[in-house]
Structure formats: structure tokens, C-alpha cells
Design an enzyme around this catalytic site. Structure first.
Site, PDB file in Angstrom:
ATOM      1  N   LYS A 159       3.056   6.041   5.236  1.00  0.00           N
ATOM      2  CA  LYS A 159       2.600   4.697   5.297  1.00  0.00           C
ATOM      3  C   LYS A 159       2.259   4.094   7.058  1.00  0.00           C
ATOM      4  CE  LYS A 159       4.906   3.312   1.090  1.00  0.00           C
ATOM      5  NZ  LYS A 159       5.961   2.668   0.426  1.00  0.00           N
ATOM      6  N   PRO A 194       0.826  -1.126   0.033  1.00  0.00           N
ATOM      7  CA  PRO A 194      -0.056  -0.001  -0.076  1.00  0.00           C
ATOM      8  C   PRO A 194       1.022   1.270   0.175  1.00  0.00           C
ATOM      9  CG  PRO A 194      -0.662  -1.575   1.917  1.00  0.00           C
ATOM     10  CD  PRO A 194       0.636  -2.014   1.344  1.00  0.00           C
ATOM     11  N   GLU A 195       0.529   2.439  -0.753  1.00  0.00           N
ATOM     12  CA  GLU A 195       1.401   3.501  -0.556  1.00  0.00           C
ATOM     13  C   GLU A 195       0.557   4.439   0.181  1.00  0.00           C
ATOM     14  OE1 GLU A 195       2.942   4.890  -4.215  1.00  0.00           O
ATOM     15  OE2 GLU A 195       3.111   2.715  -5.207  1.00  0.00           O
ATOM     16  N   ASN A 249       6.321   2.819  -5.043  1.00  0.00           N
ATOM     17  CA  ASN A 249       6.570   2.421  -6.252  1.00  0.00           C
ATOM     18  C   ASN A 249       5.835   2.987  -7.599  1.00  0.00           C
ATOM     19  OD1 ASN A 249       8.771   1.561  -8.094  1.00  0.00           O
ATOM     20  ND2 ASN A 249       7.682  -0.538  -8.371  1.00  0.00           N
ATOM     21  N   ARG A 289      12.829  -2.568  -5.794  1.00  0.00           N
ATOM     22  CA  ARG A 289      11.546  -2.364  -6.590  1.00  0.00           C
ATOM     23  C   ARG A 289      11.858  -2.151  -7.944  1.00  0.00           C
ATOM     24  NH1 ARG A 289       7.328  -1.273  -3.083  1.00  0.00           N
ATOM     25  NH2 ARG A 289       5.928  -2.287  -4.852  1.00  0.00           N
TER      26      ARG A 289
END
Ligand SMILES: [Zn+2]
Length: 274
Positions: A52, A2-3, A164, A262
Site C-alpha cells: 500500500k 485501498p488495497e 480485507n 476488520r
């Protein structure tokens, strides 16, 4: 993973659902039983996010600190089964009233902390475009670093909340070469990144989707301005997960490589700006 927009959305929904209510807190799975015992039957005062990290403040100077990690979820449901609420999956923490249930599953962090410990978490995080109007502290870190801007955008102590997808898309939107070292990034380029993240992330909170393609950005902004529901077409992106496809701007092949653990996606032809 999750961003930041996901955590702010959860904070907003938890706050809207439970703030001001005395709630039941439990750990159906058992792993958070002692923490839940400290929170249950207390008033939920506020839910807030920074990057986050999610903080749910309860009366009595107790804060529930949650980081979802890679696979965590925190979902809120109207209690369809009053009195008999089934537990589905491994629920680490449940917050409940007569009317609503919120279930936390699979978090990396779920702990009861003090306000002082919460302050210490904030102090380690960079500015969050959804929380802070001033991106200056991030710029101070970036301009002194030899790491690439693509790597720096992922470091939560530099900039909090960007993951990402936003990293790849915001660099493409401004045609910035992702390999540019922080110390060689132009101030104007940073200002474009910060200003754009301040524009894009709220659209993610509003729609629960990462919206970065111009037509969709405009569509969502227009719908929100009119107070209308947003109906987006299928998920789209400029470069994210488009390896090998033709760049929608120049037709070159979208490239991919690992940066900061990533996969970075970018167009080597369009993204030349430092
Ligand atoms: Zn291109």
C-alpha cells in the site's frame, strides 16, 4: 481502505503520464509546501508501489513517499483548464505538466524521503504479489505464527498489499478455514493462496475493481488476453459483505466477525480446509 492493486494502478498511471517529464509540484492546501519545493522543476523518473506504499522517484535522489491510509485518493486528469486549473477539496500535493494534473488528497503519509529511507520501508514489508514472484518470505513468517491465517494475511510485514476484501475472498476460493493458525496451515494451502493472489491482483490493477468470482475472473482474463475493454456486471463477491446471505456454493449462511480490526466474512460450512 485501498488495497494494493489501487496503489499499483496509481503508480502505473503516474508513471505512464509523467515519467521523463520535468514536473511542477505544489501543495495547494499548504501542508506539503516545503516538500513540494524540494521536488518541483525536477524530472519525475519512476513511480512504483510496494503493497500500500507508493514511491515517486525524482531526479536528485528525492523520493515522494505516499500512503493513502483510509481515505486518501490520488487522481490524474488531463488538464481541461490549461492555465486555470481549479483546486477542488484539500489537495495536499499536486503534480502537473502542461497537459496533466495529478492531485493527492487525504493521505496518511506524504513526505519527501531519500533512497535509503525508501529501502528501509521496503525492508519492513512482506512480499507483494504484484511485485515479487517469490512468496517464500511470507510463508516463513506464517508457518511460525500462532495467529490465524485471516489475521496474518492482513499484516503488511508478512504479506504486502492484501486488504480485507482479498483476504476474505481468497480464503473462500480455496475453502480454507480462516481461523487456522499459521503454524497449522498446510504448505499446499499457502501455495494456493499465493498463486491465486498473483492471478487476481493484476486483474484489480487492470480494471480498478476487485475481481474474485470465477465467471468474472475468466471474463476479465479473456478480455485482457484479446486486448478488449472489460465491461463487468455489478460488483460481486463470494462472501465479502454478504453476512446473512446464503453461500452461493452450499447455501449455508455467510458469517461475519471482527478479525485484526476488520470484518471477516466466511462460510463456516465450505471453509474447513487447513
Ligand atoms: Zn458455503
Amino acid at each position: 481502505m485501498p488495497e494494493g492493486h489501487t496503489l499499483h494502478r496509481i503508480a502505473r498511471d503516474l508513471h505512464g503520464t509523467f515519467a521523463g517529464e520535468v514536473v511542477e509540484v505544489s501543495s495547494p492546501q499548504g501542508r506539503f509546501a516545503s516538500g513540494a519545493a524540494l521536488l518541483t522543476d525536477h524530472e519525475l523518473i519512476e513511480a512504483r508501489a510496494h503493497g500500500k506504499h507508493l514511491f515517486v522517484e525524482f531526479a536528485g535522489e528525492r523520493v515522494l513517499h505516499v500512503h493513502l491510509g483510509l481515505i486518501g485518493t490520488f487522481t490524474i486528469d488531463a488538464a481541461a483548464y490549461v492555465g486555470e486549473r481549479p483546486v477542488i477539496g484539500q489537495v495536499r500535493c499536486r503534480i502537473a505538466t502542461e497537459a496533466h494534473v495529478a492531485d493527492l488528497r487525504g493521505p496518511m503519509t506524504c513526505a519527501v524521503i531519500t533512497p535509503e529511507q525508501e529501502d528501509a520501508v521496503h525492508a519492513k514489508l512482506g512480499p507483494d504479489p504484484l511485485r515479487d514472484s517469490d512468496g517464500g518470505p511470507a510463508w516463513e513468517r506464517i508457518r511460525r505464527s500462532r495467529k490465524s491465517i485471516a489475521a496474518l494475511l492482513m499484516e503488511q510485514d508478512v504479506l504486502a498489499g492484501v486488504g480485507n476484501v482479498y483476504r476474505c475472498e481468497v480464503l473462500f476460493r480455496h475453502r480454507i478455514n480462516p481461523a487456522t493458525p499459521g503454524e497449522r496451515l498446510k504448505r499446499a494451502s499457502w501455495d494456493l493462496i499465493w498463486t491465486d493472489l498473483r492471478r487476481l491482483l493484476p486483474l484489480g490493477v487492470a480494471t480498478s475493481r476487485i475481481v474474485t468470482v470465477d465467471e468474472q475472473v475468466e471474463q476479465v482474463e479473456s478480455a485482457l488476453a484479446k486486448g478488449e475493454d472489460v465491461h463487468l456486471d455489478e460488483r460481486t463477491s463470494f462472501v465479502y459483505k454478504r453476512t446473512g446471505e446464503a453461500c452461493v456454493v452450499c447455501g449455508s449462511t455467510v458469517r461475519a466477525k471482527d478479525v485484526a480490526g476488520r470484518t471477516l466474512y466466511w462460510c463456516g460450512n465450505c471453509q474447513r480446509r487447513s
